[in-house]
Design a protein around this motif. Structure first.
Motif, mmCIF file in Angstrom:
data_model
loop_
_atom_site.group_PDB
_atom_site.id
_atom_site.type_symbol
_atom_site.label_atom_id
_atom_site.label_comp_id
_atom_site.label_asym_id
_atom_site.label_seq_id
_atom_site.Cartn_x
_atom_site.Cartn_y
_atom_site.Cartn_z
ATOM 1 N N HIS A 179 0.810 -1.429 0.033
ATOM 2 C CA HIS A 179 -0.068 -0.017 0.017
ATOM 3 C C HIS A 179 0.920 1.165 0.096
ATOM 4 N N ALA A 180 1.520 1.286 -1.315
ATOM 5 C CA ALA A 180 2.432 2.510 -1.363
ATOM 6 C C ALA A 180 2.983 2.614 -2.801
ATOM 7 N N VAL A 181 3.452 3.761 -3.213
ATOM 8 C CA VAL A 181 3.829 3.779 -4.564
ATOM 9 C C VAL A 181 4.881 2.624 -4.947
ATOM 10 N N GLY A 182 4.381 1.791 -6.063
ATOM 11 C CA GLY A 182 5.606 0.437 -6.229
ATOM 12 C C GLY A 182 4.811 -0.667 -6.042
ATOM 13 N N GLY A 183 3.666 -0.448 -5.329
ATOM 14 C CA GLY A 183 2.780 -1.799 -5.035
ATOM 15 C C GLY A 183 3.209 -2.855 -4.240
ATOM 16 N N THR A 184 2.739 -4.257 -4.315
ATOM 17 C CA THR A 184 3.112 -5.301 -3.851
ATOM 18 C C THR A 184 4.630 -5.529 -4.123
ATOM 19 N N ALA A 185 5.184 -4.920 -5.419
ATOM 20 C CA ALA A 185 6.654 -5.391 -5.699
ATOM 21 C C ALA A 185 7.386 -4.493 -4.645
ATOM 22 N N LEU A 186 6.936 -4.058 -3.836
ATOM 23 C CA LEU A 186 7.811 -3.488 -2.594
ATOM 24 C C LEU A 186 8.226 -4.625 -1.709
ATOM 25 N N LEU A 187 7.379 -5.648 -1.680
ATOM 26 C CA LEU A 187 7.296 -6.713 -0.779
ATOM 27 C C LEU A 187 7.735 -7.665 -1.407
ATOM 28 N N TRP A 188 7.954 -7.854 -2.574
ATOM 29 C CA TRP A 188 8.097 -9.092 -3.314
ATOM 30 C C TRP A 188 9.557 -9.563 -3.201
ATOM 31 N N THR A 189 9.828 -10.886 -3.430
ATOM 32 C CA THR A 189 11.245 -11.518 -3.107
ATOM 33 C C THR A 189 12.012 -11.465 -4.279
ATOM 34 N N GLY A 190 11.256 -11.600 -5.494
ATOM 35 C CA GLY A 190 12.077 -11.473 -6.887
ATOM 36 C C GLY A 190 12.070 -12.380 -7.664
ATOM 37 N N LEU A 191 11.881 -13.836 -7.417
ATOM 38 C CA LEU A 191 11.765 -14.999 -8.432
ATOM 39 C C LEU A 191 11.024 -14.697 -9.672
ATOM 40 N N THR A 192 11.503 -15.107 -10.578
ATOM 41 C CA THR A 192 10.880 -14.621 -12.231
ATOM 42 C C THR A 192 11.010 -15.829 -13.137
ATOM 43 N N PRO A 193 10.322 -17.140 -12.507
ATOM 44 C CA PRO A 193 10.215 -17.994 -13.706
ATOM 45 C C PRO A 193 9.205 -17.805 -14.832
ATOM 46 N N ARG A 194 9.405 -18.360 -15.812
ATOM 47 C CA ARG A 194 8.452 -17.948 -16.868
ATOM 48 C C ARG A 194 7.176 -19.116 -16.801
ATOM 49 N N PHE A 195 6.028 -18.762 -17.331
ATOM 50 C CA PHE A 195 4.936 -19.866 -17.504
ATOM 51 C C PHE A 195 5.551 -20.883 -18.438
ATOM 52 N N LYS A 196 5.184 -22.231 -18.448
ATOM 53 C CA LYS A 196 5.556 -23.062 -19.383
ATOM 54 C C LYS A 196 4.313 -23.231 -20.236
ATOM 55 N N ASP A 197 4.553 -23.941 -21.512
ATOM 56 C CA ASP A 197 3.657 -23.812 -22.652
ATOM 57 C C ASP A 197 2.144 -24.439 -22.043
ATOM 58 N N HIS A 198 2.431 -25.764 -21.416
ATOM 59 C CA HIS A 198 1.128 -26.437 -21.131
ATOM 60 C C HIS A 198 0.401 -25.691 -20.092
ATOM 61 N N GLU A 199 1.164 -24.713 -19.220
ATOM 62 C CA GLU A 199 0.262 -23.826 -18.298
ATOM 63 C C GLU A 199 -0.550 -22.776 -19.035
ATOM 64 N N PHE A 200 -0.349 -22.579 -20.285
ATOM 65 C CA PHE A 200 -1.209 -21.691 -20.894
ATOM 66 C C PHE A 200 -2.460 -22.335 -21.641
#
Length: 522
Positions: free
Chosen positions: A87-108
Protein backbone atom coordinates in the motif's frame (compact mmCIF):
# COMPACT_ATOMS: atom_id res chain seq x y z
CA UNK A 1 6.52 16.17 -12.90
CA UNK A 2 3.77 17.14 -15.34
CA UNK A 3 0.38 18.17 -13.91
CA UNK A 4 -2.95 17.54 -15.62
CA UNK A 5 -6.24 19.23 -14.86
CA UNK A 6 -9.20 17.18 -13.68
CA UNK A 7 -11.12 18.08 -16.83
CA UNK A 8 -8.30 17.04 -19.21
CA UNK A 9 -10.27 14.48 -21.20
CA UNK A 10 -7.48 13.03 -23.33
CA UNK A 11 -5.45 11.32 -20.61
CA UNK A 12 -5.07 7.63 -19.89
CA UNK A 13 -5.93 7.03 -16.23
CA UNK A 14 -4.18 4.07 -14.61
CA UNK A 15 -5.31 2.88 -11.18
CA UNK A 16 -2.45 1.27 -9.27
CA UNK A 17 1.34 1.67 -9.38
CA UNK A 18 2.46 -1.94 -9.08
CA UNK A 19 4.29 -3.90 -11.79
CA UNK A 20 1.33 -4.05 -14.20
CA UNK A 21 0.20 -0.44 -13.89
CA UNK A 22 3.70 1.03 -13.86
CA UNK A 23 4.88 -0.99 -16.87
CA UNK A 24 1.83 0.08 -18.83
CA UNK A 25 2.26 3.72 -17.80
CA UNK A 26 5.85 3.85 -19.01
CA UNK A 27 4.92 2.16 -22.27
CA UNK A 28 2.11 4.63 -22.99
CA UNK A 29 4.05 7.72 -21.90
CA UNK A 30 7.02 6.82 -24.08
CA UNK A 31 4.62 6.41 -27.00
CA UNK A 32 3.37 9.97 -26.49
CA UNK A 33 0.17 9.39 -24.53
CA UNK A 34 -0.62 11.53 -21.51
CA UNK A 35 -0.94 9.41 -18.36
CA UNK A 36 -2.36 10.06 -14.90
CA UNK A 37 -1.69 7.36 -12.31
CA UNK A 38 -3.85 7.10 -9.18
CA UNK A 39 -2.22 5.27 -6.28
CA UNK A 40 -4.04 4.66 -3.01
CA UNK A 41 -0.82 4.49 -0.98
CA UNK A 42 1.84 7.04 -0.09
CA UNK A 43 5.10 7.86 -1.83
CA UNK A 44 7.84 6.49 0.43
CA UNK A 45 11.42 7.22 -0.51
CA UNK A 46 13.66 4.14 -0.23
CA UNK A 47 15.76 6.06 2.27
CA UNK A 48 12.74 5.92 4.59
CA UNK A 49 12.31 2.14 4.41
CA UNK A 50 12.97 0.47 7.74
CA UNK A 51 15.03 -2.69 8.17
CA UNK A 52 12.69 -4.06 10.83
CA UNK A 53 9.97 -6.53 9.89
CA UNK A 54 7.39 -5.22 12.34
CA UNK A 55 7.78 -1.56 11.40
CA UNK A 56 8.07 -2.30 7.67
CA UNK A 57 4.91 -4.39 7.71
CA UNK A 58 2.93 -1.46 9.09
CA UNK A 59 4.65 1.01 6.77
CA UNK A 60 4.20 -0.82 3.48
CA UNK A 61 1.24 -3.22 3.80
CA UNK A 62 -2.39 -2.89 2.73
CA UNK A 63 -4.15 -2.99 6.10
CA UNK A 64 -7.60 -1.72 5.10
CA UNK A 65 -10.60 -3.83 6.09
CA UNK A 66 -10.84 -7.25 4.41
CA UNK A 67 -12.29 -10.60 5.37
CA UNK A 68 -11.25 -14.17 4.54
CA UNK A 69 -13.95 -16.83 4.38
CA UNK A 70 -14.03 -20.47 3.32
CA UNK A 71 -12.12 -23.60 4.20
CA UNK A 72 -8.57 -22.28 3.74
CA UNK A 73 -6.44 -21.92 6.86
CA UNK A 74 -6.26 -18.14 6.53
CA UNK A 75 -9.97 -17.88 7.34
CA UNK A 76 -9.15 -19.33 10.75
CA UNK A 77 -5.59 -18.11 11.37
CA UNK A 78 -5.69 -14.61 9.85
CA UNK A 79 -9.33 -13.80 8.95
CA UNK A 80 -8.65 -10.07 8.53
CA UNK A 81 -5.58 -10.59 6.32
CA UNK A 82 -6.35 -12.93 3.40
CA UNK A 83 -3.59 -11.31 1.34
CA UNK A 84 -0.34 -9.47 1.85
CA UNK A 85 -0.37 -6.53 -0.59
CA UNK A 86 1.65 -3.35 -0.74
CA UNK A 87 0.00 0.00 0.00
CA UNK A 88 2.52 2.51 -1.30
CA UNK A 89 3.90 3.71 -4.61
CA UNK A 90 5.36 0.60 -6.25
CA UNK A 91 2.61 -1.68 -4.97
CA UNK A 92 3.22 -5.24 -3.83
CA UNK A 93 6.57 -5.25 -5.65
CA UNK A 94 7.92 -3.42 -2.59
CA UNK A 95 7.30 -6.65 -0.68
CA UNK A 96 8.09 -9.28 -3.30
CA UNK A 97 11.16 -11.46 -3.07
CA UNK A 98 12.05 -11.43 -6.75
CA UNK A 99 11.91 -14.90 -8.32
CA UNK A 100 10.92 -14.69 -11.99
CA UNK A 101 10.29 -18.05 -13.69
CA UNK A 102 8.31 -17.99 -16.93
CA UNK A 103 5.09 -19.88 -17.54
CA UNK A 104 5.54 -23.20 -19.33
CA UNK A 105 3.59 -23.82 -22.54
CA UNK A 106 1.28 -26.43 -20.98
CA UNK A 107 0.28 -23.89 -18.30
CA UNK A 108 -1.32 -21.71 -20.98
CA UNK A 109 -3.33 -24.74 -22.14
CA UNK A 110 -4.52 -26.35 -18.92
CA UNK A 111 -7.96 -27.37 -20.19
CA UNK A 112 -6.35 -29.11 -23.17
CA UNK A 113 -3.42 -30.50 -21.14
CA UNK A 114 -5.19 -31.61 -17.96
CA UNK A 115 -8.61 -32.47 -19.34
CA UNK A 116 -11.82 -31.95 -17.42
CA UNK A 117 -11.35 -31.94 -13.65
CA UNK A 118 -14.52 -32.00 -11.55
CA UNK A 119 -15.08 -28.80 -9.61
CA UNK A 120 -12.43 -26.83 -11.49
CA UNK A 121 -13.10 -24.07 -14.02
CA UNK A 122 -10.09 -24.77 -16.22
CA UNK A 123 -9.82 -22.92 -19.50
CA UNK A 124 -7.10 -22.40 -22.10
CA UNK A 125 -5.64 -18.91 -22.31
CA UNK A 126 -6.86 -17.13 -25.47
CA UNK A 127 -3.33 -16.12 -26.47
CA UNK A 128 -0.44 -17.97 -28.09
CA UNK A 129 2.45 -18.44 -25.62
CA UNK A 130 4.85 -17.55 -28.44
CA UNK A 131 3.38 -14.03 -28.42
CA UNK A 132 4.71 -13.50 -24.91
CA UNK A 133 8.27 -14.69 -25.58
CA UNK A 134 9.66 -11.30 -26.70
CA UNK A 135 7.80 -9.59 -23.85
CA UNK A 136 9.28 -12.04 -21.36
CA UNK A 137 12.73 -11.17 -22.69
CA UNK A 138 12.02 -7.45 -22.48
CA UNK A 139 10.68 -7.81 -18.94
CA UNK A 140 13.78 -9.71 -17.85
CA UNK A 141 15.96 -6.93 -19.27
CA UNK A 142 13.88 -4.26 -17.56
CA UNK A 143 14.15 -6.01 -14.20
CA UNK A 144 17.80 -7.01 -14.60
CA UNK A 145 16.98 -10.66 -13.92
CA UNK A 146 19.96 -12.81 -12.98
CA UNK A 147 20.82 -15.94 -15.00
CA UNK A 148 19.27 -14.30 -18.09
CA UNK A 149 20.74 -12.67 -21.20
CA UNK A 150 24.32 -12.79 -19.93
CA UNK A 151 23.70 -11.46 -16.43
CA UNK A 152 25.50 -13.40 -13.69
CA UNK A 153 23.85 -15.72 -11.17
CA UNK A 154 23.13 -14.68 -7.61
CA UNK A 155 25.85 -15.90 -5.21
CA UNK A 156 24.75 -18.70 -2.91
CA UNK A 157 24.04 -17.97 0.74
CA UNK A 158 24.01 -20.57 3.51
CA UNK A 159 20.27 -21.14 3.25
CA UNK A 160 20.60 -21.91 -0.45
CA UNK A 161 23.53 -24.29 0.10
CA UNK A 162 21.44 -26.33 2.56
CA UNK A 163 18.56 -26.29 0.07
CA UNK A 164 20.67 -27.18 -2.97
CA UNK A 165 22.60 -29.95 -1.23
CA UNK A 166 19.32 -31.49 -0.12
CA UNK A 167 17.92 -31.20 -3.64
CA UNK A 168 20.93 -32.98 -5.11
CA UNK A 169 20.78 -35.80 -2.58
CA UNK A 170 17.14 -36.61 -3.34
CA UNK A 171 17.88 -36.65 -7.08
CA UNK A 172 16.80 -33.21 -8.28
CA UNK A 173 18.80 -31.60 -11.07
CA UNK A 174 17.13 -28.29 -11.86
CA UNK A 175 18.03 -25.99 -8.99
CA UNK A 176 19.71 -22.59 -8.98
CA UNK A 177 19.84 -19.20 -7.24
CA UNK A 178 17.51 -17.64 -9.80
CA UNK A 179 16.22 -16.24 -12.09
CA UNK A 180 16.03 -13.38 -9.63
CA UNK A 181 15.08 -9.70 -10.11
CA UNK A 182 17.72 -8.19 -7.86
CA UNK A 183 20.95 -6.87 -9.33
CA UNK A 184 23.96 -9.07 -8.75
CA UNK A 185 26.14 -6.23 -10.05
CA UNK A 186 25.26 -2.61 -10.93
CA UNK A 187 22.68 -2.45 -13.72
CA UNK A 188 20.29 0.15 -15.13
CA UNK A 189 21.29 2.80 -12.60
CA UNK A 190 20.76 0.50 -9.61
CA UNK A 191 23.58 -0.95 -7.48
CA UNK A 192 24.38 -4.60 -6.97
CA UNK A 193 22.93 -6.33 -3.93
CA UNK A 194 24.67 -6.28 -0.59
CA UNK A 195 22.59 -9.34 0.42
CA UNK A 196 21.41 -7.67 3.61
CA UNK A 197 18.28 -9.83 4.02
CA UNK A 198 15.77 -6.98 3.88
CA UNK A 199 14.37 -6.97 0.35
CA UNK A 200 10.83 -7.65 1.63
CA UNK A 201 11.03 -4.46 3.66
CA UNK A 202 11.22 -2.33 0.51
CA UNK A 203 15.00 -2.63 -0.08
CA UNK A 204 16.62 0.63 1.01
CA UNK A 205 19.63 -0.28 -1.13
CA UNK A 206 17.61 -0.09 -4.41
CA UNK A 207 19.24 -3.18 -5.92
CA UNK A 208 15.89 -5.01 -6.10
CA UNK A 209 13.72 -4.12 -9.08
CA UNK A 210 10.51 -2.33 -8.18
CA UNK A 211 8.45 0.25 -10.10
CA UNK A 212 9.38 2.78 -7.41
CA UNK A 213 13.05 2.79 -8.47
CA UNK A 214 12.60 1.93 -12.16
CA UNK A 215 9.41 2.41 -14.22
CA UNK A 216 7.91 5.31 -12.29
CA UNK A 217 11.00 7.59 -12.35
CA UNK A 218 11.41 6.77 -16.03
CA UNK A 219 7.75 7.63 -16.70
CA UNK A 220 8.15 10.94 -14.86
CA UNK A 221 11.17 11.72 -17.04
CA UNK A 222 9.02 11.52 -20.20
CA UNK A 223 7.08 14.61 -19.02
CA UNK A 224 3.89 12.85 -20.15
CA UNK A 225 3.08 11.33 -16.77
CA UNK A 226 1.61 12.45 -13.46
CA UNK A 227 1.59 10.34 -10.31
CA UNK A 228 -1.04 11.09 -7.67
CA UNK A 229 -0.32 9.16 -4.48
CA UNK A 230 -2.88 8.90 -1.67
CA UNK A 231 -5.64 8.90 -4.30
CA UNK A 232 -8.05 6.04 -3.68
CA UNK A 233 -10.21 5.15 -6.71
CA UNK A 234 -13.86 4.50 -5.81
CA UNK A 235 -15.72 4.40 -9.13
CA UNK A 236 -15.19 4.32 -12.88
CA UNK A 237 -17.75 6.41 -14.73
CA UNK A 238 -19.19 5.76 -18.20
CA UNK A 239 -20.58 8.16 -20.77
CA UNK A 240 -23.89 7.79 -22.61
CA UNK A 241 -22.22 5.58 -25.23
CA UNK A 242 -21.01 3.15 -22.57
CA UNK A 243 -17.34 4.19 -22.70
CA UNK A 244 -15.21 4.88 -19.64
CA UNK A 245 -14.91 8.64 -19.30
CA UNK A 246 -13.43 9.15 -15.86
CA UNK A 247 -12.41 7.84 -12.45
CA UNK A 248 -13.74 9.15 -9.17
CA UNK A 249 -11.26 9.05 -6.31
CA UNK A 250 -10.79 10.25 -2.76
CA UNK A 251 -7.70 12.41 -2.29
CA UNK A 252 -5.50 12.49 0.81
CA UNK A 253 -7.97 14.84 2.52
CA UNK A 254 -10.94 12.59 1.77
CA UNK A 255 -12.29 14.95 -0.89
CA UNK A 256 -14.08 13.19 -3.75
CA UNK A 257 -12.63 14.20 -7.13
CA UNK A 258 -13.08 12.98 -10.68
CA UNK A 259 -10.38 12.75 -13.33
CA UNK A 260 -11.72 12.67 -16.86
CA UNK A 261 -10.20 10.04 -19.14
CA UNK A 262 -9.86 8.90 -22.71
CA UNK A 263 -9.16 5.38 -21.46
CA UNK A 264 -8.88 3.70 -18.08
CA UNK A 265 -6.67 0.80 -16.96
CA UNK A 266 -7.18 -0.87 -13.59
CA UNK A 267 -4.13 -2.46 -11.96
CA UNK A 268 -5.12 -2.75 -8.33
CA UNK A 269 -4.39 -6.50 -7.88
CA UNK A 270 -6.85 -9.39 -7.94
CA UNK A 271 -8.73 -8.17 -4.86
CA UNK A 272 -9.00 -4.40 -5.36
CA UNK A 273 -9.51 -4.61 -9.13
CA UNK A 274 -12.75 -6.63 -9.01
CA UNK A 275 -13.82 -4.57 -6.02
CA UNK A 276 -13.53 -1.34 -8.04
CA UNK A 277 -15.34 -2.87 -11.02
CA UNK A 278 -18.12 -4.07 -8.71
CA UNK A 279 -18.36 -0.65 -7.04
CA UNK A 280 -18.71 0.90 -10.50
CA UNK A 281 -22.06 -0.78 -11.22
CA UNK A 282 -24.34 1.47 -13.26
CA UNK A 283 -27.21 1.38 -15.73
CA UNK A 284 -26.50 -1.36 -18.24
CA UNK A 285 -23.87 -2.84 -15.91
CA UNK A 286 -26.01 -3.41 -12.84
CA UNK A 287 -23.74 -6.13 -11.43
CA UNK A 288 -20.45 -4.35 -12.09
CA UNK A 289 -18.38 -3.45 -15.12
CA UNK A 290 -17.44 -6.51 -17.17
CA UNK A 291 -19.79 -8.74 -15.19
CA UNK A 292 -22.51 -9.50 -17.73
CA UNK A 293 -21.58 -13.21 -17.60
CA UNK A 294 -21.11 -13.32 -13.78
CA UNK A 295 -17.39 -14.06 -13.91
CA UNK A 296 -16.17 -10.87 -12.20
CA UNK A 297 -14.54 -11.72 -8.88
CA UNK A 298 -14.71 -15.48 -9.56
CA UNK A 299 -11.94 -18.03 -10.20
CA UNK A 300 -9.72 -16.48 -7.51
CA UNK A 301 -6.34 -18.19 -7.23
CA UNK A 302 -3.45 -17.66 -4.82
CA UNK A 303 -1.18 -20.68 -5.54
CA UNK A 304 -1.00 -23.90 -3.59
CA UNK A 305 1.42 -23.01 -0.84
CA UNK A 306 2.82 -24.09 2.50
CA UNK A 307 6.15 -23.97 4.31
CA UNK A 308 8.46 -26.69 5.60
CA UNK A 309 11.05 -25.91 8.27
CA UNK A 310 14.12 -27.92 9.13
CA UNK A 311 16.32 -27.47 12.19
CA UNK A 312 19.96 -28.56 11.96
CA UNK A 313 22.84 -29.23 14.35
CA UNK A 314 24.80 -26.29 12.92
CA UNK A 315 23.73 -22.68 12.48
CA UNK A 316 22.13 -21.74 9.16
CA UNK A 317 21.15 -18.08 9.68
CA UNK A 318 18.51 -18.20 6.95
CA UNK A 319 17.86 -14.47 7.39
CA UNK A 320 21.26 -13.56 5.94
CA UNK A 321 21.36 -12.87 2.22
CA UNK A 322 18.45 -12.71 -0.20
CA UNK A 323 15.04 -13.76 1.14
CA UNK A 324 14.21 -16.17 -1.65
CA UNK A 325 17.69 -17.24 -2.63
CA UNK A 326 16.97 -20.31 -4.73
CA UNK A 327 14.49 -22.47 -6.58
CA UNK A 328 14.01 -26.14 -7.50
CA UNK A 329 12.14 -26.59 -10.79
CA UNK A 330 12.06 -30.40 -11.14
CA UNK A 331 8.46 -30.69 -9.89
CA UNK A 332 7.06 -27.90 -12.09
CA UNK A 333 6.16 -30.35 -14.84
CA UNK A 334 2.69 -31.78 -15.48
CA UNK A 335 2.89 -35.43 -14.43
CA UNK A 336 -0.48 -36.86 -13.34
CA UNK A 337 1.21 -40.06 -12.15
CA UNK A 338 2.08 -38.11 -8.98
CA UNK A 339 -1.66 -37.97 -8.21
CA UNK A 340 -2.46 -34.42 -9.27
CA UNK A 341 -2.54 -32.15 -12.29
CA UNK A 342 -0.03 -29.35 -12.77
CA UNK A 343 3.21 -28.78 -10.95
CA UNK A 344 4.99 -26.77 -8.30
CA UNK A 345 8.26 -25.05 -7.48
CA UNK A 346 10.20 -25.35 -4.25
CA UNK A 347 11.75 -22.06 -3.19
CA UNK A 348 13.94 -21.02 -0.32
CA UNK A 349 12.38 -18.53 2.06
CA UNK A 350 13.90 -16.64 4.94
CA UNK A 351 12.05 -14.96 7.77
CA UNK A 352 13.02 -12.55 10.48
CA UNK A 353 12.17 -13.62 13.99
CA UNK A 354 8.80 -11.75 14.12
CA UNK A 355 7.63 -13.44 10.91
CA UNK A 356 9.01 -16.80 11.97
CA UNK A 357 7.18 -16.80 15.30
CA UNK A 358 3.95 -15.64 13.65
CA UNK A 359 3.75 -18.11 10.79
CA UNK A 360 5.73 -21.23 11.68
CA UNK A 361 2.87 -22.39 13.93
CA UNK A 362 -0.02 -19.88 13.95
CA UNK A 363 -1.36 -19.61 17.49
CA UNK A 364 1.39 -21.87 18.81
CA UNK A 365 2.53 -21.85 22.43
CA UNK A 366 4.19 -24.06 25.00
CA UNK A 367 7.48 -25.88 25.44
CA UNK A 368 7.68 -27.33 21.94
CA UNK A 369 6.93 -23.94 20.38
CA UNK A 370 9.62 -22.36 22.54
CA UNK A 371 12.13 -25.01 21.47
CA UNK A 372 11.47 -24.16 17.84
CA UNK A 373 12.02 -20.47 18.53
CA UNK A 374 15.25 -21.22 20.37
CA UNK A 375 16.40 -23.19 17.34
CA UNK A 376 15.79 -20.24 14.97
CA UNK A 377 19.49 -19.67 14.11
CA UNK A 378 19.75 -23.34 13.08
CA UNK A 379 16.59 -23.31 10.95
CA UNK A 380 16.13 -23.39 7.17
CA UNK A 381 12.82 -23.08 5.36
CA UNK A 382 11.31 -23.81 1.96
CA UNK A 383 8.14 -22.35 0.49
CA UNK A 384 5.91 -24.31 -1.89
CA UNK A 385 4.57 -22.47 -4.94
CA UNK A 386 2.20 -24.64 -6.97
CA UNK A 387 -0.59 -24.26 -9.48
CA UNK A 388 -3.93 -24.18 -7.70
CA UNK A 389 -7.00 -24.83 -9.82
CA UNK A 390 -9.52 -22.07 -10.51
CA UNK A 391 -12.97 -22.69 -9.07
CA UNK A 392 -16.02 -20.50 -9.66
CA UNK A 393 -16.88 -20.48 -5.96
CA UNK A 394 -13.48 -19.06 -5.01
CA UNK A 395 -14.22 -15.40 -5.39
CA UNK A 396 -14.00 -11.79 -4.26
CA UNK A 397 -17.29 -10.11 -3.35
CA UNK A 398 -18.39 -6.91 -1.64
CA UNK A 399 -19.22 -7.37 2.02
CA UNK A 400 -22.75 -6.67 3.24
CA UNK A 401 -21.41 -5.78 6.69
CA UNK A 402 -17.77 -4.76 6.69
CA UNK A 403 -16.69 -1.32 5.44
CA UNK A 404 -13.29 0.31 5.02
CA UNK A 405 -12.18 3.64 6.48
CA UNK A 406 -13.80 5.45 3.56
CA UNK A 407 -17.15 3.82 4.31
CA UNK A 408 -17.04 1.62 1.20
CA UNK A 409 -17.98 -2.08 1.23
CA UNK A 410 -14.86 -4.08 2.02
CA UNK A 411 -13.86 -7.13 -0.03
CA UNK A 412 -14.55 -10.62 1.19
CA UNK A 413 -12.19 -13.26 -0.19
CA UNK A 414 -13.65 -16.77 -0.20
CA UNK A 415 -11.40 -19.73 -0.91
CA UNK A 416 -11.70 -23.50 -0.59
CA UNK A 417 -8.93 -25.91 -1.57
CA UNK A 418 -9.64 -28.21 -4.48
CA UNK A 419 -8.71 -31.88 -3.86
CA UNK A 420 -6.00 -31.42 -6.50
CA UNK A 421 -4.48 -28.62 -4.40
CA UNK A 422 -4.49 -30.80 -1.29
CA UNK A 423 -2.76 -33.69 -3.10
CA UNK A 424 -0.15 -31.36 -4.57
CA UNK A 425 0.61 -29.75 -1.21
CA UNK A 426 0.97 -33.12 0.49
CA UNK A 427 3.39 -34.30 -2.20
CA UNK A 428 5.44 -31.09 -1.93
CA UNK A 429 5.58 -31.22 1.87
CA UNK A 430 7.01 -34.73 1.63
CA UNK A 431 9.66 -33.77 -0.91
CA UNK A 432 10.97 -30.85 1.16
CA UNK A 433 11.04 -33.00 4.28
CA UNK A 434 13.13 -35.53 2.36
CA UNK A 435 15.50 -32.78 1.19
CA UNK A 436 16.09 -31.46 4.70
CA UNK A 437 16.50 -34.90 6.23
CA UNK A 438 18.98 -35.81 3.49
CA UNK A 439 21.34 -33.11 4.79
CA UNK A 440 20.98 -33.88 8.47
CA UNK A 441 17.92 -32.04 9.78
CA UNK A 442 17.25 -33.00 13.39
CA UNK A 443 13.59 -32.13 13.09
CA UNK A 444 11.23 -30.98 10.35
CA UNK A 445 7.71 -29.61 10.53
CA UNK A 446 5.05 -28.22 8.27
CA UNK A 447 3.32 -24.85 8.39
CA UNK A 448 0.19 -23.72 6.52
CA UNK A 449 -0.08 -20.97 3.94
CA UNK A 450 0.75 -17.39 4.88
CA UNK A 451 -1.42 -14.42 3.75
CA UNK A 452 -1.49 -14.58 -0.02
CA UNK A 453 1.09 -12.61 -1.98
CA UNK A 454 0.09 -14.12 -5.33
CA UNK A 455 -3.51 -13.07 -5.96
CA UNK A 456 -4.81 -13.98 -9.40
CA UNK A 457 -7.70 -14.60 -11.70
CA UNK A 458 -10.73 -12.53 -10.65
CA UNK A 459 -11.09 -10.80 -14.04
CA UNK A 460 -10.09 -13.73 -16.19
CA UNK A 461 -9.13 -13.42 -19.83
CA UNK A 462 -11.39 -15.05 -22.44
CA UNK A 463 -12.04 -14.68 -26.14
CA UNK A 464 -15.77 -15.21 -25.61
CA UNK A 465 -17.47 -12.63 -23.33
CA UNK A 466 -19.61 -15.44 -21.94
CA UNK A 467 -16.53 -17.05 -20.39
CA UNK A 468 -14.67 -14.21 -18.73
CA UNK A 469 -14.21 -10.53 -17.95
CA UNK A 470 -11.54 -9.25 -20.36
CA UNK A 471 -10.55 -10.07 -23.94
CA UNK A 472 -7.08 -11.28 -25.05
CA UNK A 473 -5.80 -7.68 -24.89
CA UNK A 474 -7.04 -7.18 -21.33
CA UNK A 475 -9.96 -5.00 -22.51
CA UNK A 476 -13.11 -5.35 -20.40
CA UNK A 477 -15.87 -7.06 -22.34
CA UNK A 478 -18.60 -4.51 -23.03
CA UNK A 479 -16.54 -1.37 -22.26
CA UNK A 480 -14.25 -0.70 -25.24
CA UNK A 481 -11.77 1.65 -23.55
CA UNK A 482 -11.50 0.02 -20.12
CA UNK A 483 -8.59 -2.35 -19.44
CA UNK A 484 -7.31 -4.56 -16.64
CA UNK A 485 -3.53 -4.65 -16.25
CA UNK A 486 -2.64 -6.99 -13.40
CA UNK A 487 -2.80 -10.64 -12.33
CA UNK A 488 -6.60 -10.50 -12.26
CA UNK A 489 -6.59 -11.36 -15.96
CA UNK A 490 -4.87 -14.74 -15.48
CA UNK A 491 -7.08 -17.44 -16.95
CA UNK A 492 -5.20 -20.00 -14.87
CA UNK A 493 -2.42 -19.45 -12.34
CA UNK A 494 0.47 -21.74 -13.42
CA UNK A 495 3.12 -22.68 -10.87
CA UNK A 496 5.40 -19.72 -11.57
CA UNK A 497 5.66 -16.65 -9.38
CA UNK A 498 3.47 -14.22 -11.35
CA UNK A 499 5.24 -10.83 -11.49
CA UNK A 500 7.28 -11.46 -14.64
CA UNK A 501 4.15 -12.60 -16.51
CA UNK A 502 2.17 -9.60 -15.23
CA UNK A 503 4.80 -7.26 -16.65
CA UNK A 504 4.99 -9.15 -19.96
CA UNK A 505 1.21 -8.97 -20.39
CA UNK A 506 1.19 -5.26 -19.57
CA UNK A 507 3.89 -4.47 -22.12
CA UNK A 508 1.96 -6.45 -24.72
CA UNK A 509 -1.23 -4.63 -23.75
CA UNK A 510 0.54 -1.28 -24.04
CA UNK A 511 1.61 -2.03 -27.58
CA UNK A 512 -1.94 -3.04 -28.50
CA UNK A 513 -3.35 0.18 -27.00
CA UNK A 514 -0.83 2.36 -28.85
CA UNK A 515 -1.48 0.59 -32.17
CA UNK A 516 -5.25 0.81 -31.73
CA UNK A 517 -5.06 4.52 -30.87
CA UNK A 518 -2.92 5.23 -33.92
CA UNK A 519 -5.54 3.57 -36.10
CA UNK A 520 -8.22 5.73 -34.50
CA UNK A 521 -10.04 2.69 -33.13
CA UNK A 522 -9.78 3.55 -29.43
Amino acid sequence: MRHYELDDADVAVIVGSGPGGASLALRLARAGLDVVMLESGRWIDPEDFVDDERIAFAQLSWLEARRATGGWTLAQDFPALPAWNGHAVGGTALLWTGLTPRFKDHEFRTRSSYGEIAGASLADWPIDPAELAPYYEESERAMGVSHRQGRPPMPANTSYRVFANGAERVGYRHYATGPYATNVEPYDGRPGTIQDGFNSQGDRHRSKWTPLVSEIPKAIATERFELRPESHAVRITLDAAGRADGVEYLDRDGVLRRQRAALVAVAGNAIETPRLLLLSATVGHEHGLGNASDHLGRHYMRHTTGVVYGQFPEEVHMYRGENMAGIVADESRHDPERGFAGGYYLETISQGLPSFTTFMEPGGWGADFTARVEGYPRTAASWICGEDLPQPGNRVTLSDELVDRWGLPAPEVHYDDHPNDVAMREHAYGRVEAMFRAVGAERVWRAPAMPSGHNLGTARMSADPANGVVDPEGRVHGVPNLFVSDGSVFTTGAAANPTLTIMALSLRQGDRIVDTRRRGEL
